[in-house]
Design a protein around this motif. Structure first.
Motif, PDB file in Angstrom:
ATOM      1  N   ASN A   9       0.826  -1.208   0.000  1.00 13.50           N
ATOM      2  CA  ASN A   9       0.000   0.000   0.000  1.00 13.50           C
ATOM      3  C   ASN A   9       0.860   1.257   0.000  1.00 13.50           C
ATOM      4  OD1 ASN A   9      -2.906  -0.630  -0.005  1.00 13.50           O
ATOM      5  ND2 ASN A   9      -2.429  -1.813   1.827  1.00 13.50           N
ATOM      6  N   PHE A  10       2.010   1.203   0.681  1.00 12.28           N
ATOM      7  CA  PHE A  10       2.916   2.352   0.667  1.00 12.28           C
ATOM      8  C   PHE A  10       3.427   2.615  -0.742  1.00 12.28           C
ATOM      9  CE2 PHE A  10       7.070   4.353   0.971  1.00 12.28           C
ATOM     10  CZ  PHE A  10       6.794   5.442   1.797  1.00 12.28           C
ATOM     11  N   ILE A  11       3.823   1.540  -1.433  1.00  7.18           N
ATOM     12  CA  ILE A  11       4.283   1.700  -2.814  1.00  7.18           C
ATOM     13  C   ILE A  11       3.160   2.270  -3.682  1.00  7.18           C
ATOM     14  CG2 ILE A  11       5.001   0.462  -4.897  1.00  7.18           C
ATOM     15  CD1 ILE A  11       6.545  -1.439  -3.034  1.00  7.18           C
ATOM     16  N   ALA A  12       1.963   1.707  -3.542  1.00 11.41           N
ATOM     17  CA  ALA A  12       0.844   2.150  -4.373  1.00 11.41           C
ATOM     18  C   ALA A  12       0.463   3.597  -4.084  1.00 11.41           C
ATOM     19  CB  ALA A  12      -0.353   1.226  -4.145  1.00 11.41           C
ATOM     20  N   ASN A  13       0.550   4.006  -2.833  1.00 10.99           N
ATOM     21  CA  ASN A  13       0.091   5.345  -2.455  1.00 10.99           C
ATOM     22  C   ASN A  13       1.162   6.420  -2.607  1.00 10.99           C
ATOM     23  OD1 ASN A  13      -2.423   4.314  -1.742  1.00 10.99           O
ATOM     24  ND2 ASN A  13      -1.819   3.945   0.380  1.00 10.99           N
ATOM     25  N   VAL A  14       2.447   6.025  -2.500  1.00 15.31           N
ATOM     26  CA  VAL A  14       3.520   7.015  -2.503  1.00 15.31           C
ATOM     27  C   VAL A  14       4.365   6.954  -3.772  1.00 15.31           C
ATOM     28  CG1 VAL A  14       5.628   7.765  -1.312  1.00 15.31           C
ATOM     29  CG2 VAL A  14       3.619   7.082   0.018  1.00 15.31           C
ATOM     30  N   HIS A  15       4.740   5.749  -4.194  1.00 14.28           N
ATOM     31  CA  HIS A  15       5.722   5.615  -5.264  1.00 14.28           C
ATOM     32  C   HIS A  15       5.125   5.676  -6.669  1.00 14.28           C
ATOM     33  CE1 HIS A  15       9.626   4.453  -3.250  1.00 14.28           C
ATOM     34  NE2 HIS A  15       8.779   4.490  -2.235  1.00 14.28           N
ATOM     35  N   LEU A  16       3.809   5.700  -6.796  1.00 12.73           N
ATOM     36  CA  LEU A  16       3.210   5.701  -8.126  1.00 12.73           C
ATOM     37  C   LEU A  16       2.851   7.085  -8.628  1.00 12.73           C
ATOM     38  CD1 LEU A  16       1.015   2.481  -8.042  1.00 12.73           C
ATOM     39  CD2 LEU A  16       3.273   2.838  -9.014  1.00 12.73           C
ATOM     40  N   GLY A  17       2.941   8.083  -7.782  1.00 13.95           N
ATOM     41  CA  GLY A  17       2.735   9.435  -8.250  1.00 13.95           C
ATOM     42  C   GLY A  17       1.345   9.675  -8.807  1.00 13.95           C
ATOM     43  N   ASP A  18       1.239  10.653  -9.706  1.00 16.33           N
ATOM     44  CA  ASP A  18      -0.060  11.057 -10.236  1.00 16.33           C
ATOM     45  C   ASP A  18      -0.603  10.082 -11.272  1.00 16.33           C
ATOM     46  OD1 ASP A  18       0.078  13.313  -8.640  1.00 16.33           O
ATOM     47  OD2 ASP A  18       1.014  14.525 -10.214  1.00 16.33           O
ATOM     48  N   THR A  56      -3.546 -13.335  -0.229  1.00 17.70           N
ATOM     49  CA  THR A  56      -4.655 -12.570   0.347  1.00 17.70           C
ATOM     50  C   THR A  56      -5.955 -12.707  -0.432  1.00 17.70           C
ATOM     51  OG1 THR A  56      -4.145 -10.552  -0.912  1.00 17.70           O
ATOM     52  CG2 THR A  56      -3.060 -10.829   1.245  1.00 17.70           C
ATOM     53  N   GLY A  57      -5.851 -12.982  -1.742  1.00 23.93           N
ATOM     54  CA  GLY A  57      -7.046 -13.000  -2.575  1.00 23.93           C
ATOM     55  C   GLY A  57      -7.544 -11.622  -2.954  1.00 23.93           C
ATOM     56  N   THR A  58      -6.821 -10.577  -2.573  1.00 20.13           N
ATOM     57  CA  THR A  58      -7.225  -9.213  -2.911  1.00 20.13           C
ATOM     58  C   THR A  58      -6.847  -8.915  -4.353  1.00 20.13           C
ATOM     59  OG1 THR A  58      -6.868  -8.529  -0.605  1.00 20.13           O
ATOM     60  CG2 THR A  58      -6.992  -6.784  -2.264  1.00 20.13           C
ATOM     61  N   GLU A  59      -7.850  -8.768  -5.210  1.00 14.49           N
ATOM     62  CA  GLU A  59      -7.601  -8.760  -6.649  1.00 14.49           C
ATOM     63  C   GLU A  59      -6.927  -7.492  -7.145  1.00 14.49           C
ATOM     64  OE1 GLU A  59     -10.914 -10.062  -9.010  1.00 14.49           O
ATOM     65  OE2 GLU A  59     -10.918 -12.047  -8.060  1.00 14.49           O
ATOM     66  N   LYS A  60      -6.953  -6.413  -6.370  1.00 21.56           N
ATOM     67  CA  LYS A  60      -6.295  -5.196  -6.862  1.00 21.56           C
ATOM     68  C   LYS A  60      -4.809  -5.432  -7.084  1.00 21.56           C
ATOM     69  CE  LYS A  60      -5.096  -2.702  -2.569  1.00 21.56           C
ATOM     70  NZ  LYS A  60      -5.245  -1.413  -1.862  1.00 21.56           N
ATOM     71  N   TRP A  61      -4.216  -6.372  -6.348  1.00 21.22           N
ATOM     72  CA  TRP A  61      -2.777  -6.580  -6.489  1.00 21.22           C
ATOM     73  C   TRP A  61      -2.421  -7.270  -7.789  1.00 21.22           C
ATOM     74  CZ3 TRP A  61      -1.077  -3.094  -3.756  1.00 21.22           C
ATOM     75  CH2 TRP A  61      -1.515  -2.847  -2.460  1.00 21.22           C
ATOM     76  N   ILE A  62      -3.234  -8.199  -8.256  1.00 23.45           N
ATOM     77  CA  ILE A  62      -2.931  -8.839  -9.538  1.00 23.45           C
ATOM     78  C   ILE A  62      -3.126  -7.840 -10.676  1.00 23.45           C
ATOM     79  CG2 ILE A  62      -5.233  -9.873  -9.818  1.00 23.45           C
ATOM     80  CD1 ILE A  62      -3.905 -12.192 -11.267  1.00 23.45           C
ATOM     81  N   PHE A  63      -4.105  -6.977 -10.554  1.00 27.16           N
ATOM     82  CA  PHE A  63      -4.335  -6.013 -11.629  1.00 27.16           C
ATOM     83  C   PHE A  63      -3.286  -4.902 -11.601  1.00 27.16           C
ATOM     84  CE2 PHE A  63      -8.757  -7.710 -10.999  1.00 27.16           C
ATOM     85  CZ  PHE A  63      -8.685  -8.547 -12.099  1.00 27.16           C
ATOM     86  N   LYS A  64      -2.778  -4.571 -10.413  1.00 23.01           N
ATOM     87  CA  LYS A  64      -1.674  -3.614 -10.342  1.00 23.01           C
ATOM     88  C   LYS A  64      -0.407  -4.234 -10.950  1.00 23.01           C
ATOM     89  CE  LYS A  64      -2.018  -0.170  -8.712  1.00 23.01           C
ATOM     90  NZ  LYS A  64      -2.359   1.132  -9.357  1.00 23.01           N
ATOM     91  N   ALA A  65      -0.189  -5.528 -10.698  1.00 22.56           N
ATOM     92  CA  ALA A  65       0.953  -6.216 -11.310  1.00 22.56           C
ATOM     93  C   ALA A  65       0.850  -6.194 -12.831  1.00 22.56           C
ATOM     94  CB  ALA A  65       1.037  -7.650 -10.804  1.00 22.56           C
ATOM     95  N   LYS A  66      -0.363  -6.393 -13.340  1.00 21.46           N
ATOM     96  CA  LYS A  66      -0.564  -6.347 -14.800  1.00 21.46           C
ATOM     97  C   LYS A  66      -0.201  -4.965 -15.350  1.00 21.46           C
ATOM     98  CE  LYS A  66      -4.259  -6.301 -18.281  1.00 21.46           C
ATOM     99  NZ  LYS A  66      -3.367  -6.469 -19.398  1.00 21.46           N
TER     100      LYS A  66
END
Length: 245
Positions: A9-18, A56-66
């Protein structure tokens, strides 16, 4: 797993920018730095997101990986089957480097191959598997001449040769589903992927689409290339299918 979720979540919220899908390499005090993400950043984080999805089964992570894999294929491709270490729209260098050897962390090339194999096995999008095969074909001579330098490439190659095995588990929250889940995670099959969903979840992940329970019991499917054996509701039988001692 909880710590991994915090990191992701830190990577997604901080390192991905705008943009939401282009990585910054560094951060400090909750603020992203100016450095552009390199190939190994995208590939290693994609592998991490895919692992986190599976536990975790949390699907946002597979789609973020894509999204990261698509950035790799679009901006790091060298048009020869491999990858550059820097993006085509990053600040220009005298020469764009290409490194295929593992160091303290997996080489971007090889981490990309592993992430592509894993994503393809979970999603059913075969073009990602084909791209992994082209990456590994480029380093085939090194696999025999200098295997210690490309160990993570050997991991990806072994997964491709073995299938990899795919395990899909369908069931509600509860001990019976968890028992199948625990058995699946004991497999030592190279590159095995594991996905889990509730029967009413309507998952968008290819491996889980159109999966249903047998006799209203939590059910496991063991597949290769999306060709599956007869499903089972029995943890002992699942253990046998996965050849777990």
């Amino acid at each position: 797993i909880a710590a991994a979720e915090v990191a992701a979540n830190f990577i997604a919220n901080v390192h991905l920018g705008d943009t939401g899908h282009r990585l910054k390499r560094t951060s400090r005090d909750g603020m992203a730095g100016p450095s552009w993400g390199a190939l190994d950043d995208y590939a290693d984080v994609a592998e991490g997101f895919l692992a986190l999805y599976q536990v975790t089964g949390t699907e946002k992570w597979i789609f973020k990986a894509k999204e990261f894999l698509d950035v790799i294929l679009r901006h790091f491709d060298d048009a020869e089957g491999g990858f550059f270490d820097t993006a085509d729209d990053a600040p220009s260098l005298v020469r764009r480097p290409k490194n295929v050897a593992d160091g303290a962390e997996p080489a971007g090339w090889l981490a990309s191959a592993n992430a592509l194999v894993t994503y393809a096995a979970l999603s059913g999008e075969n073009e990602y598997r084909l791209r992994a095969e082209s990456v590994l074909a480029k380093i085939t001579p090194l696999l025999s001449r200098a295997p210690r330098a490309v160990g993570w490439g050997l991991v990806a190659a072994t997964a491709l040769i073995h299938g990899p095995i795919q395990v899909a588990i369908v069931g509600p929250k509860g001990e019976d589903t968890d028992e199948l889940w625990r058995v699946a995670w004991k497999t030592t099959a190279p590159g095995a992927v594991i996905a889990r969903t509730a029967p009413s979840a309507k998952s968008q992940v290819g491996l889980l689409k159109n999966r249903s329970m047998m006799s209203s019991q939590p059910t496991a499917y063991v597949c290769r290339a999306f060709v599956c054996e007869l499903p089972t509701t029995d943890p002992v039988e699942l253990k046998e299918k996965l050849r777990i001692p």
